[in-house]
Scaffold this motif. Sequence first.
Motif, PDB file in Angstrom:
ATOM      1  N   PRO A  10       0.803  -1.235   0.000  1.00 24.33           N
ATOM      2  CA  PRO A  10       0.000   0.000   0.000  1.00 24.33           C
ATOM      3  C   PRO A  10       0.832   1.280   0.000  1.00 24.33           C
ATOM      4  O   PRO A  10       0.452   2.265  -0.638  1.00 24.33           O
ATOM      5  CB  PRO A  10      -0.831  -0.112   1.275  1.00 24.33           C
ATOM      6  CG  PRO A  10      -0.918  -1.574   1.540  1.00 24.33           C
ATOM      7  CD  PRO A  10       0.382  -2.150   1.058  1.00 24.33           C
ATOM      8  N   SER A  11       1.964   1.284   0.679  1.00 24.00           N
ATOM      9  CA  SER A  11       2.792   2.501   0.707  1.00 24.00           C
ATOM     10  C   SER A  11       3.295   2.848  -0.688  1.00 24.00           C
ATOM     11  O   SER A  11       3.327   4.023  -1.068  1.00 24.00           O
ATOM     12  CB  SER A  11       3.962   2.333   1.675  1.00 24.00           C
ATOM     13  OG  SER A  11       4.791   1.253   1.291  1.00 24.00           O
ATOM     14  N   GLN A  30      12.277  12.869  -2.373  1.00 25.49           N
ATOM     15  CA  GLN A  30      11.826  11.963  -1.316  1.00 25.49           C
ATOM     16  C   GLN A  30      11.160  12.745  -0.184  1.00 25.49           C
ATOM     17  O   GLN A  30      10.112  12.348   0.327  1.00 25.49           O
ATOM     18  CB  GLN A  30      12.996  11.151  -0.772  1.00 25.49           C
ATOM     19  CG  GLN A  30      12.595  10.193   0.320  1.00 25.49           C
ATOM     20  CD  GLN A  30      13.769   9.412   0.871  1.00 25.49           C
ATOM     21  OE1 GLN A  30      14.822   9.332   0.246  1.00 25.49           O
ATOM     22  NE2 GLN A  30      13.597   8.833   2.031  1.00 25.49           N
ATOM     23  N   GLY A  31      11.736  13.867   0.189  1.00 21.16           N
ATOM     24  CA  GLY A  31      11.159  14.702   1.243  1.00 21.16           C
ATOM     25  C   GLY A  31       9.794  15.248   0.863  1.00 21.16           C
ATOM     26  O   GLY A  31       8.877  15.288   1.689  1.00 21.16           O
ATOM     27  N   GLN A  32       9.666  15.691  -0.371  1.00 21.38           N
ATOM     28  CA  GLN A  32       8.375  16.203  -0.843  1.00 21.38           C
ATOM     29  C   GLN A  32       7.332  15.092  -0.874  1.00 21.38           C
ATOM     30  O   GLN A  32       6.171  15.317  -0.538  1.00 21.38           O
ATOM     31  CB  GLN A  32       8.529  16.816  -2.235  1.00 21.38           C
ATOM     32  CG  GLN A  32       9.319  18.101  -2.248  1.00 21.38           C
ATOM     33  CD  GLN A  32       9.664  18.556  -3.656  1.00 21.38           C
ATOM     34  OE1 GLN A  32      10.053  17.749  -4.503  1.00 21.38           O
ATOM     35  NE2 GLN A  32       9.537  19.852  -3.900  1.00 21.38           N
ATOM     36  N   LEU A  33       7.748  13.882  -1.262  1.00 18.09           N
ATOM     37  CA  LEU A  33       6.822  12.745  -1.272  1.00 18.09           C
ATOM     38  C   LEU A  33       6.366  12.411   0.141  1.00 18.09           C
ATOM     39  O   LEU A  33       5.189  12.117   0.367  1.00 18.09           O
ATOM     40  CB  LEU A  33       7.478  11.526  -1.920  1.00 18.09           C
ATOM     41  CG  LEU A  33       7.536  11.557  -3.427  1.00 18.09           C
ATOM     42  CD1 LEU A  33       8.496  10.494  -3.946  1.00 18.09           C
ATOM     43  CD2 LEU A  33       6.155  11.364  -4.020  1.00 18.09           C
ATOM     44  N   ASP A  61       9.704   9.184   6.296  1.00 17.91           N
ATOM     45  CA  ASP A  61      10.764   9.144   5.278  1.00 17.91           C
ATOM     46  C   ASP A  61      11.201   7.717   4.962  1.00 17.91           C
ATOM     47  O   ASP A  61      11.414   7.366   3.798  1.00 17.91           O
ATOM     48  CB  ASP A  61      11.990   9.943   5.731  1.00 17.91           C
ATOM     49  CG  ASP A  61      11.756  11.443   5.696  1.00 17.91           C
ATOM     50  OD1 ASP A  61      10.886  11.893   4.925  1.00 17.91           O
ATOM     51  OD2 ASP A  61      12.458  12.159   6.430  1.00 17.91           O
ATOM     52  N   ARG A  62      11.345   6.910   5.990  1.00 19.91           N
ATOM     53  CA  ARG A  62      11.804   5.529   5.795  1.00 19.91           C
ATOM     54  C   ARG A  62      10.807   4.720   4.953  1.00 19.91           C
ATOM     55  O   ARG A  62      11.198   3.931   4.097  1.00 19.91           O
ATOM     56  CB  ARG A  62      12.013   4.883   7.157  1.00 19.91           C
ATOM     57  CG  ARG A  62      12.576   3.521   7.103  1.00 19.91           C
ATOM     58  CD  ARG A  62      12.875   3.017   8.494  1.00 19.91           C
ATOM     59  NE  ARG A  62      13.366   1.654   8.436  1.00 19.91           N
ATOM     60  CZ  ARG A  62      13.747   0.977   9.473  1.00 19.91           C
ATOM     61  NH1 ARG A  62      13.714   1.517  10.669  1.00 19.91           N
ATOM     62  NH2 ARG A  62      14.173  -0.252   9.346  1.00 19.91           N
ATOM     63  N   THR A  63       9.527   4.930   5.191  1.00 24.09           N
ATOM     64  CA  THR A  63       8.490   4.231   4.439  1.00 24.09           C
ATOM     65  C   THR A  63       8.489   4.688   2.981  1.00 24.09           C
ATOM     66  O   THR A  63       8.329   3.870   2.065  1.00 24.09           O
ATOM     67  CB  THR A  63       7.112   4.443   5.082  1.00 24.09           C
ATOM     68  OG1 THR A  63       7.176   4.032   6.440  1.00 24.09           O
ATOM     69  CG2 THR A  63       6.025   3.684   4.356  1.00 24.09           C
ATOM     70  N   ALA A  77       9.091   2.417  -0.297  1.00 26.75           N
ATOM     71  CA  ALA A  77       8.132   2.439  -1.406  1.00 26.75           C
ATOM     72  C   ALA A  77       8.828   2.786  -2.719  1.00 26.75           C
ATOM     73  O   ALA A  77       8.574   2.153  -3.753  1.00 26.75           O
ATOM     74  CB  ALA A  77       7.018   3.440  -1.106  1.00 26.75           C
ATOM     75  N   LEU A  78       9.716   3.765  -2.692  1.00 28.68           N
ATOM     76  CA  LEU A  78      10.445   4.153  -3.902  1.00 28.68           C
ATOM     77  C   LEU A  78      11.338   3.015  -4.397  1.00 28.68           C
ATOM     78  O   LEU A  78      11.427   2.774  -5.608  1.00 28.68           O
ATOM     79  CB  LEU A  78      11.277   5.412  -3.654  1.00 28.68           C
ATOM     80  CG  LEU A  78      10.491   6.706  -3.554  1.00 28.68           C
ATOM     81  CD1 LEU A  78      11.380   7.837  -3.056  1.00 28.68           C
ATOM     82  CD2 LEU A  78       9.855   7.069  -4.885  1.00 28.68           C
ATOM     83  N   ASN A  79      11.970   2.308  -3.470  1.00 28.79           N
ATOM     84  CA  ASN A  79      12.798   1.159  -3.868  1.00 28.79           C
ATOM     85  C   ASN A  79      11.953   0.097  -4.563  1.00 28.79           C
ATOM     86  O   ASN A  79      12.352  -0.451  -5.594  1.00 28.79           O
ATOM     87  CB  ASN A  79      13.519   0.555  -2.662  1.00 28.79           C
ATOM     88  CG  ASN A  79      14.696   1.391  -2.222  1.00 28.79           C
ATOM     89  OD1 ASN A  79      15.270   2.141  -2.994  1.00 28.79           O
ATOM     90  ND2 ASN A  79      15.048   1.263  -0.959  1.00 28.79           N
TER      91      ASN A  79
END
Length: 90
Positions: free
Chosen positions: A28-29, A45-48, A56-58, A62-64
């Motif tokens: 879901p993330s 990443q910060g804006q997301l 941030d870690r989640t 998710a990006l990975n």
Amino acid sequence: MSTTAADSVGDDRLTTTEYRERLRELPPSAKLVAKVLEGESPLSQGQLAEESLLPDRTVRYALNRLEESDIVDSRYSFKDARKQVYFLRT
């Protein structure tokens, strides 16, 4: 047969069907981060994290996952070369 720059860009893009099939298998993330990128792109990443209200870690996880599935791509920011920005490949 020669390929032009326009041809190679077209090859990197996902069709809507491919995008939805790949996204269906993700957590879901990752789906939330992809949805945020559908509205605004490119984002760091910060804006997301700010837009999705996820830690941030989640967002990094998710990006990975999105990058592994070839749904998201990244490049260095034109405004701040120390940061990467992310965008959908659709």
